[in-house]
Write a protein that holds these residues in place. Structure first.
Motif, PDB file in Angstrom:
ATOM      1  N   GLU A   1       0.828  -1.197   0.000  1.00 25.85           N
ATOM      2  CA  GLU A   1       0.000   0.000   0.000  1.00 25.85           C
ATOM      3  C   GLU A   1       0.867   1.252   0.000  1.00 25.85           C
ATOM      4  OE1 GLU A   1      -3.236  -0.138  -0.233  1.00 25.85           O
ATOM      5  OE2 GLU A   1      -3.277  -2.334  -0.119  1.00 25.85           O
ATOM      6  N   PHE A   2       0.335   2.328  -0.599  1.00 23.93           N
ATOM      7  CA  PHE A   2       0.998   3.623  -0.554  1.00 23.93           C
ATOM      8  C   PHE A   2       0.817   4.232   0.840  1.00 23.93           C
ATOM      9  CE2 PHE A   2       0.665   3.053  -5.068  1.00 23.93           C
ATOM     10  CZ  PHE A   2       1.737   3.759  -5.601  1.00 23.93           C
ATOM     11  N   HIS A   3       1.826   4.947   1.297  1.00 19.91           N
ATOM     12  CA  HIS A   3       1.771   5.645   2.582  1.00 19.91           C
ATOM     13  C   HIS A   3       2.014   7.125   2.332  1.00 19.91           C
ATOM     14  CE1 HIS A   3       1.743   2.053   5.292  1.00 19.91           C
ATOM     15  NE2 HIS A   3       2.251   1.493   4.205  1.00 19.91           N
ATOM     16  N   GLY A   4       1.083   7.745   1.643  1.00 22.69           N
ATOM     17  CA  GLY A   4       1.239   9.139   1.281  1.00 22.69           C
ATOM     18  C   GLY A   4       2.456   9.317   0.379  1.00 22.69           C
ATOM     19  N   THR A   5       3.251  10.345   0.673  1.00 18.97           N
ATOM     20  CA  THR A   5       4.446  10.591  -0.133  1.00 18.97           C
ATOM     21  C   THR A   5       5.699   9.942   0.475  1.00 18.97           C
ATOM     22  OG1 THR A   5       4.832  12.681   1.028  1.00 18.97           O
ATOM     23  CG2 THR A   5       3.537  12.779  -1.006  1.00 18.97           C
ATOM     24  N   SER A   6       5.525   9.177   1.530  1.00 18.19           N
ATOM     25  CA  SER A   6       6.668   8.534   2.184  1.00 18.19           C
ATOM     26  C   SER A   6       7.301   7.500   1.257  1.00 18.19           C
ATOM     27  CB  SER A   6       6.230   7.861   3.482  1.00 18.19           C
ATOM     28  OG  SER A   6       5.711   8.806   4.394  1.00 18.19           O
ATOM     29  N   LEU A   7       8.629   7.469   1.255  1.00 20.64           N
ATOM     30  CA  LEU A   7       9.363   6.504   0.434  1.00 20.64           C
ATOM     31  C   LEU A   7       9.667   5.227   1.197  1.00 20.64           C
ATOM     32  CD1 LEU A   7      11.878   8.925  -1.358  1.00 20.64           C
ATOM     33  CD2 LEU A   7       9.561   8.266  -2.039  1.00 20.64           C
ATOM     34  N   THR A   8       9.756   5.334   2.523  1.00 22.32           N
ATOM     35  CA  THR A   8       9.973   4.163   3.375  1.00 22.32           C
ATOM     36  C   THR A   8       9.084   4.277   4.613  1.00 22.32           C
ATOM     37  OG1 THR A   8      11.796   5.148   4.637  1.00 22.32           O
ATOM     38  CG2 THR A   8      12.384   3.945   2.611  1.00 22.32           C
ATOM     39  N   VAL A   9       8.766   3.136   5.232  1.00 19.89           N
ATOM     40  CA  VAL A   9       7.975   3.114   6.462  1.00 19.89           C
ATOM     41  C   VAL A   9       8.506   2.004   7.368  1.00 19.89           C
ATOM     42  CG1 VAL A   9       5.850   4.024   5.445  1.00 19.89           C
ATOM     43  CG2 VAL A   9       6.275   1.559   5.425  1.00 19.89           C
ATOM     44  N   MET A  10       8.179   2.112   8.656  1.00 17.92           N
ATOM     45  CA  MET A  10       8.536   1.070   9.614  1.00 17.92           C
ATOM     46  C   MET A  10       7.320   0.195   9.856  1.00 17.92           C
ATOM     47  SD  MET A  10      11.741   1.293  10.559  1.00 17.92           S
ATOM     48  CE  MET A  10      11.733   0.368  12.099  1.00 17.92           C
ATOM     49  N   GLU A  11       7.460  -1.096   9.637  1.00 19.01           N
ATOM     50  CA  GLU A  11       6.390  -2.051   9.899  1.00 19.01           C
ATOM     51  C   GLU A  11       6.973  -3.244  10.644  1.00 19.01           C
ATOM     52  OE1 GLU A  11       4.174  -3.254   6.510  1.00 19.01           O
ATOM     53  OE2 GLU A  11       3.267  -1.282   6.180  1.00 19.01           O
ATOM     54  N   ASN A  12       6.418  -3.515  11.832  1.00 16.49           N
ATOM     55  CA  ASN A  12       6.879  -4.649  12.655  1.00 16.49           C
ATOM     56  C   ASN A  12       8.385  -4.575  12.914  1.00 16.49           C
ATOM     57  OD1 ASN A  12       4.232  -5.766  12.615  1.00 16.49           O
ATOM     58  ND2 ASN A  12       4.661  -6.732  10.625  1.00 16.49           N
ATOM     59  N   GLY A  13       8.861  -3.352  13.147  1.00 18.11           N
ATOM     60  CA  GLY A  13      10.269  -3.179  13.461  1.00 18.11           C
ATOM     61  C   GLY A  13      11.208  -3.248  12.276  1.00 18.11           C
ATOM     62  N   LYS A  14      10.687  -3.330  11.062  1.00 20.01           N
ATOM     63  CA  LYS A  14      11.517  -3.406   9.861  1.00 20.01           C
ATOM     64  C   LYS A  14      11.279  -2.195   8.964  1.00 20.01           C
ATOM     65  CE  LYS A  14      11.819  -8.469   9.585  1.00 20.01           C
ATOM     66  NZ  LYS A  14      11.579  -9.660   8.718  1.00 20.01           N
ATOM     67  N   ARG A  15      12.337  -1.718   8.359  1.00 19.72           N
ATOM     68  CA  ARG A  15      12.234  -0.603   7.412  1.00 19.72           C
ATOM     69  C   ARG A  15      11.893  -1.155   6.031  1.00 19.72           C
ATOM     70  NH1 ARG A  15      11.343   4.646   7.763  1.00 19.72           N
ATOM     71  NH2 ARG A  15      12.824   4.720   9.537  1.00 19.72           N
ATOM     72  N   LEU A  16      10.752  -0.739   5.484  1.00 16.82           N
ATOM     73  CA  LEU A  16      10.299  -1.205   4.173  1.00 16.82           C
ATOM     74  C   LEU A  16      10.179  -0.017   3.214  1.00 16.82           C
ATOM     75  CD1 LEU A  16       7.387  -3.597   5.277  1.00 16.82           C
ATOM     76  CD2 LEU A  16       9.782  -4.196   4.882  1.00 16.82           C
ATOM     77  N   ILE A  17      10.428  -0.260   1.939  1.00 19.79           N
ATOM     78  CA  ILE A  17      10.190   0.783   0.939  1.00 19.79           C
ATOM     79  C   ILE A  17       8.721   0.740   0.541  1.00 19.79           C
ATOM     80  CG2 ILE A  17      12.554   0.631   0.085  1.00 19.79           C
ATOM     81  CD1 ILE A  17      11.486  -0.828  -2.387  1.00 19.79           C
ATOM     82  N   THR A  18       8.237   1.847   0.009  1.00 23.21           N
ATOM     83  CA  THR A  18       6.836   1.923  -0.426  1.00 23.21           C
ATOM     84  C   THR A  18       6.761   1.915  -1.947  1.00 23.21           C
ATOM     85  OG1 THR A  18       6.807   4.333  -0.578  1.00 23.21           O
ATOM     86  CG2 THR A  18       6.379   3.369   1.591  1.00 23.21           C
ATOM     87  N   PRO A  19       5.574   1.639  -2.497  1.00 22.76           N
ATOM     88  CA  PRO A  19       5.427   1.705  -3.961  1.00 22.76           C
ATOM     89  C   PRO A  19       5.799   3.069  -4.539  1.00 22.76           C
ATOM     90  CG  PRO A  19       3.545   0.601  -2.974  1.00 22.76           C
ATOM     91  CD  PRO A  19       4.354   1.155  -1.835  1.00 22.76           C
TER      92      PRO A  19
END
Length: 335
Positions: free
Chosen positions: A183-201
């Motif tokens: 999923e997109f997270h606004g204009t964010s390029l990366t997000v933290m999920e479950n303690g891991k850094r993930l890139i976004t679409p």
């Protein structure tokens, strides 16, 4: 007004002031979009597009005042050529947005960041091209032959359209190497999920736009070097063309389908510049197996005034013929 050729010697302040001003415009654009992602209205898009077009026209007048009509003509010819090639790029950008299902309110942000990346990458291409031309005059043969080959390839493709976007190797490597959210997270390029850094679409879309434009630069950079040998004018023509690309994307998204002869027009345009480059290469020839390493004086050197007139004529005929055909087809279907 300085003498012919002094653009090489007195353009340092021109470089500094122009790059500083364009950087400010881009930063303002990026910050405004970053703070308020939205779907732009037609009025907003039209105003911004007219602003950037007016800016390019005024810059051409500044070049005229500072260095003369020849260089102003080279800038305008290069800017129109880059703009027309950018219009063809928009169809691929549309496919990228559809392929990654980018929400409408985030498309501006993706385009703006992708354009900034494209400007930086094109700057590298322009510097490499300038160094090659200064070191080896025969590079014009390669540029000319490549443009003629591209023109023939475009002409043969005709009205064929690729309805699917094929990811390049860079994107495939990024998607394999870095885990991404779905999923997109606004204009964010990366997000933290479950303690891991993930890139976004969004990051993948921006890379797709930037690297795709870099592939288009393989055509556009040789084309503009066929119109001017001044890196300053090559860079500014590219930047002005790219600065208005985002607004053009939203303004003529539906119009692209009506420009049915765009591919043919671009093929003619690239073919013309390719022939001009080949003639110029002959005019400055130093290859030992051509005319004994001497310039071919019989080869005409097409002046920039003729080139500018040809570009305007080709683009004008292409646009009018395309609109006439789509209107005629619509009338026939309606009747």
């Amino acid at each position: 007004m300085c003498p012919e050729g002094c653009i090489h010697e007195r353009s340092l302040w021109g470089w500094l002031v122009t790059i500083a001003a364009l950087t400010i415009f881009l930063l303002v654009d990026v910050l405004v979009i970053a703070r308020r992602p939205h779907v732009p209205s037609m009025g907003e898009v039209t105003r911004h597009l007219l602003f950037y077009i007016s800016l390019a026209i005024l810059f051409g007048l500044y070049v005229w005042y500072e260095w003369g009509g020849r260089y102003a003509g080279e800038f305008y010819a290069g800017w129109l050529t880059e703009y027309s090639l950018s219009v063809d790029n928009l169809f691929v950008f549309l496919l990228i947005m559809q392929n990654f299902r980018v929400p409408a309110r985030l498309q501006q942000s993706a385009l703006m960041t992708g354009i900034v990346i494209a400007i930086l990458l094109r700057g590298i291409f322009i510097a490499v091209g300038a160094a090659a031309i200064n070191a080896f005059a025969w590079v014009f043969y390669i540029f000319g032959a490549f443009l003629i080959y591209t023109a023939v390839k475009l002409a043969r493709s005709g009205d064929e359209e690729d309805e699917d976007f094929e990811e390049n190797r860079v994107l495939k490597w990024v998607e394999r190497r870095f885990p991404a959210t779905k999923e997109f997270h606004g204009t964010s390029l990366t997000v933290m999920e479950n303690g891991k850094r993930l890139i976004t679409p969004m990051l993948i879309v921006i890379l797709a736009l930037g690297t795709t434009d870099l592939l288009f630069a393989l055509d556009s950079i040789p084309a503009i070097y066929g119109l001017t040998r001044e890196p300053f004018l090559v860079l500014t023509a590219n930047v002005f063309a790219l600065m208005g690309l985002r607004q053009l994307y939203f303004l003529i998204g539906g119009l692209l389908k009506r420009l049915v002869y765009l591919t043919v027009g671009l093929a003619v345009l690239l073919g013309f510049i390719g022939i001009k480059l080949m003639l110029h290469a002959l005019h400055e020839n130093n290859l030992p197996f051509i005319n004994g390493g001497q310039p071919v004086e019989a080869a005409p050197d097409i002046p920039i005034s003729v080139s500018l007139g040809a570009i305007v004529l080709i683009l004008g005929v292409t646009t009018l013929a395309s609109l006439w055909k789509t209107k005629r087809d619509a009338r026939l279907l309606g009747g």
